[in-house]
Design a protein around this motif. Structure first.
Motif, PDB file in Angstrom:
ATOM      1  N   ILE A   1       0.894  -1.087  -0.025  1.00 29.03           N
ATOM      2  CA  ILE A   1       0.043  -0.103   0.116  1.00 29.03           C
ATOM      3  C   ILE A   1       0.837   1.197   0.054  1.00 29.03           C
ATOM      4  O   ILE A   1       1.001   2.207   0.796  1.00 29.03           O
ATOM      5  CB  ILE A   1      -0.884  -0.037   1.379  1.00 29.03           C
ATOM      6  N   HIS A   2       1.576   1.606  -1.218  1.00 29.56           N
ATOM      7  CA  HIS A   2       2.292   2.480  -1.436  1.00 29.56           C
ATOM      8  C   HIS A   2       3.427   2.698  -0.335  1.00 29.56           C
ATOM      9  O   HIS A   2       3.887   3.723   0.392  1.00 29.56           O
ATOM     10  CB  HIS A   2       1.560   3.816  -1.464  1.00 29.56           C
TER      11      HIS A   2
ATOM     12  N   VAL B   1     -11.544   5.460  -5.711  1.00 28.19           N
ATOM     13  CA  VAL B   1     -10.567   5.379  -4.475  1.00 28.19           C
ATOM     14  C   VAL B   1     -10.050   4.187  -4.079  1.00 28.19           C
ATOM     15  O   VAL B   1     -10.641   3.066  -4.148  1.00 28.19           O
ATOM     16  CB  VAL B   1     -11.057   6.246  -3.450  1.00 28.19           C
ATOM     17  N   ASN B   2      -9.038   4.442  -3.436  1.00 26.08           N
ATOM     18  CA  ASN B   2      -8.431   3.103  -2.764  1.00 26.08           C
ATOM     19  C   ASN B   2      -8.720   2.893  -1.212  1.00 26.08           C
ATOM     20  O   ASN B   2      -8.875   4.154  -1.126  1.00 26.08           O
ATOM     21  CB  ASN B   2      -6.861   2.863  -3.089  1.00 26.08           C
TER      22      ASN B   2
ATOM     23  N   TYR C   1      -1.627   4.236  -4.252  1.00 22.10           N
ATOM     24  CA  TYR C   1      -2.379   3.511  -3.680  1.00 22.10           C
ATOM     25  C   TYR C   1      -2.733   4.374  -2.215  1.00 22.10           C
ATOM     26  O   TYR C   1      -2.194   3.771  -1.391  1.00 22.10           O
ATOM     27  CB  TYR C   1      -2.048   2.055  -3.483  1.00 22.10           C
ATOM     28  N   ALA C   2      -3.444   5.423  -2.544  1.00 25.99           N
ATOM     29  CA  ALA C   2      -3.543   6.084  -1.220  1.00 25.99           C
ATOM     30  C   ALA C   2      -4.723   5.487  -0.229  1.00 25.99           C
ATOM     31  O   ALA C   2      -5.968   6.071  -0.381  1.00 25.99           O
ATOM     32  CB  ALA C   2      -3.851   7.617  -1.658  1.00 25.99           C
ATOM     33  N   CYS C   3      -4.313   4.664   0.491  1.00 26.75           N
ATOM     34  CA  CYS C   3      -5.285   3.720   1.382  1.00 26.75           C
ATOM     35  C   CYS C   3      -6.311   4.658   2.016  1.00 26.75           C
ATOM     36  O   CYS C   3      -7.083   4.362   2.193  1.00 26.75           O
ATOM     37  CB  CYS C   3      -4.410   2.750   1.971  1.00 26.75           C
ATOM     38  N   HIS C   4      -5.624   5.382   2.817  1.00 28.31           N
ATOM     39  CA  HIS C   4      -6.504   6.452   3.745  1.00 28.31           C
ATOM     40  C   HIS C   4      -7.712   7.142   3.156  1.00 28.31           C
ATOM     41  O   HIS C   4      -8.773   7.297   3.651  1.00 28.31           O
ATOM     42  CB  HIS C   4      -5.615   7.305   4.673  1.00 28.31           C
ATOM     43  N   GLU C   5      -7.556   7.343   2.002  1.00 30.05           N
ATOM     44  CA  GLU C   5      -8.379   8.518   1.429  1.00 30.05           C
ATOM     45  C   GLU C   5      -9.996   7.921   1.328  1.00 30.05           C
ATOM     46  O   GLU C   5     -10.789   8.716   1.301  1.00 30.05           O
ATOM     47  CB  GLU C   5      -8.004   9.038   0.023  1.00 30.05           C
TER      48      GLU C   5
END
Lengths: 349, 145
Positions: free
Chosen positions: A218-219, B53-54, A317-321
């Protein structure tokens, strides 16, 4: 004489391959590039293969055909008059816990078995010879039992209230690191860096004193300091501390100083991983690793698989967004707990 | 054109479940933690927005319930990065497109559900997973060789 000629020919091929490698100004193989590590070969070998490391070409073809057929079946037209799935759950196993997952078009786990030197593999693990992780220590087993106690069958009820101690949904810190978008899930960033269900892209950027290895998911960017030393033991990192050195044309990366829950399933803070990255003449990488975690596994274990070079893009892969799931999970647990408490107060419902 | 039966769909769902469950195939979060097996649903209506979005894409849609009231729902899918690499984008599913979704409601009882199977009105999948089924050819599919 024939043997000598063959040996000389192989030596020449090896020299030729070494000469053909792209190199940095300092003369090191240049690993900089993008790699897609998706593969159908599992980490652990299915027991049916026993000690066999290689798939026959027919077996490799069948594996690819079976998965392709499964995905094609998933893409077939559904009944447009279908009704809701069954009340009480659809019986889906694992992470799809009794409610199903999502359509197969979201999945990208490769289309063939891993191939090294032209031979297809039954497993990524090559040692022990059965291709499976060694047995756990008593401490490792106890830790895993505690971990699994956090999971109950998804009945749509607050099953954890019947158990002593903290519940798995009490607060966000009880949830897995991947679910919290803190660290990769499936050890995509590792180390060791393993393939997953989707987003299997890796990118390497190399300088004379540093090698960066980024996992799309994840990035996570691992920054490997070359010819350096590990910090004192009390300094701990999510992905451990990685230092590296060149052994001929192979980059060796040594990682330790992990926090308590590394990305590798089952591992603890005593994890020590040694990885080897070797650039091949075809532009692909040969990735090898050895896992040593004596408090968790009774012996060390090793694996290898190819990292094929790719011209595909790596996406952010901006997981929090958009991680709505974590809130849904915790809010849902509170409601289920309220339901259970209301039932105790008024058993008639 | 093949229409899969409920039994076959269940078998495929089971196999995909096994994929989710294999050693190297961890998903971002357990869907069993998020969705309520006692709240199954079927949604029908137009797409209103796609959140690209991810870790998971979310498709917004307007569903009309049995009382004739309009409800706004969000449906959870997978990672958009996989589809981007196949040449698809959020514009591949335009607002106004009528979709059918079967899944389970979120345990927090908000209007959110998992997109167990997301199709257009005729039952075809909203995004096709491999070349030869509507996606750009990229050489990755065995059928292209």
């Amino acid at each position: 004489m024939k043997v000598l000629i063959l040996f000389a020919a192989l030596l020449c091929m090896s020299c030729l391959q070494a000469e053909q490698l792209p190199r940095t100004p300092e003369g090191r193989p240049d690993l900089t590039g993008t790699y897609d590590v998706a593969t159908l070969t599992p980490l652990e070998r299915p027991k049916a293969y026993g000690d066999r490391l290689y798939l026959s070409p027919e077996q490799a073809r069948k594996m690819a055909d079976d998965v392709a057929a499964l995905k094609r079946a998933g893409d077939q037209i559904s009944d447009p008059t279908r009704s809701a799935p069954p009340a009480g759950g659809d019986g889906s196993p694992g992470a799809a816990g009794n409610v199903g997952g999502y359509n197969s078009f979201w999945i990208d786990n490769g289309d063939q078995a891993a191939s090294l030197g032209g031979s297809f593999r039954t497993s990524i693990i090559i040692d022990p010879p059965n291709g499976r992780r060694p047995p756990m220590t008593a401490q490792g087993s106890r830790r895993m039992a505690e971990f699994f106690s956090l999971f109950g069958k998804n009945t749509g009820a607050a099953w954890w209230l019947d158990r002593p101690g903290p519940g798995p949904y009490d607060n966000m810190e009880m949830r897995p690191n991947g679910e919290r978008c803190l660290l990769s899930f499936g050890s995509t960033s590792g180390p060791p860096m393993l393939p997953a269900l989707y987003n299997n892209m890796k990118r390497i950027v190399q300088t004379n004193d540093t090698v960066m290895i980024m996992a799309e998911m994840i990035h996570d960017a691992r920054v490997v300091r070359l010819n350096s030393k590990h910090p004192p033991e009390h300094i701990r990192y999510w992905m451990g501390d990685s230092i590296g050195f060149w052994e001929g044309d192979t980059l060796v990366v040594d990682t330790r100083n992990f926090r308590e829950r590394p990305a590798l399933y089952g591992a603890d803070a005593n994890l020590h991983v040694v990885e080897k990255f070797t650039l091949l003449a075809d532009g692909n990488l040969h990735y090898q690793f050895t896992v040593d975690n004596p408090t968790v596994w009774q012996s060390s274990w090793s694996g290898e698989y190819p990292w094929p070079a790719s011209s595909d893009k790596v996406y952010e892969y901006a997981c929090h967004e958009g991680n709505y799931a974590l809130g849904n999970i915790l809010r849902g647990a509170r409601l289920l707990e309220q339901d259970a408490q209301a039932l105790v107060a008024d058993p008639s419902g | 054109m093949t229409v899969i039966t409920i039994k076959r769909a269940a078998a495929i769902a089971g196999l995909l479940g096994l994929l989710f469950n294999s050693t190297q195939s961890w998903s971002h979060h357990a869907f069993g933690a998020e969705f309520d097996p006692n709240r199954p649903l079927i949604l029908r209506g137009p797409v209103t927005k796609v959140e690209w979005v991810n870790p998971h894409a979310w498709i917004h849609m307007e569903h009309t319930n049995e009382a004739g009231e309009k409800e706004q729902w969000m449906v959870e899918g997978g990672t958009p990065n996989t589809l981007l690499r196949r040449g698809l984008s959020r514009r591949s599913l335009m607002p106004g497109s009528v979709i059918i979704v079967d899944g389970y409601q979120s345990k927090d009882r908000s209007n959110r559900a998992n997109g167990r199977d997301v199709t257009f009105e005729d039952g075809s999948k909203i995004f096709m997973g491999s070349s030869g089924t509507g996606a750009p050819k990229d050489g990755r599919d065995a059928s292209e060789r």
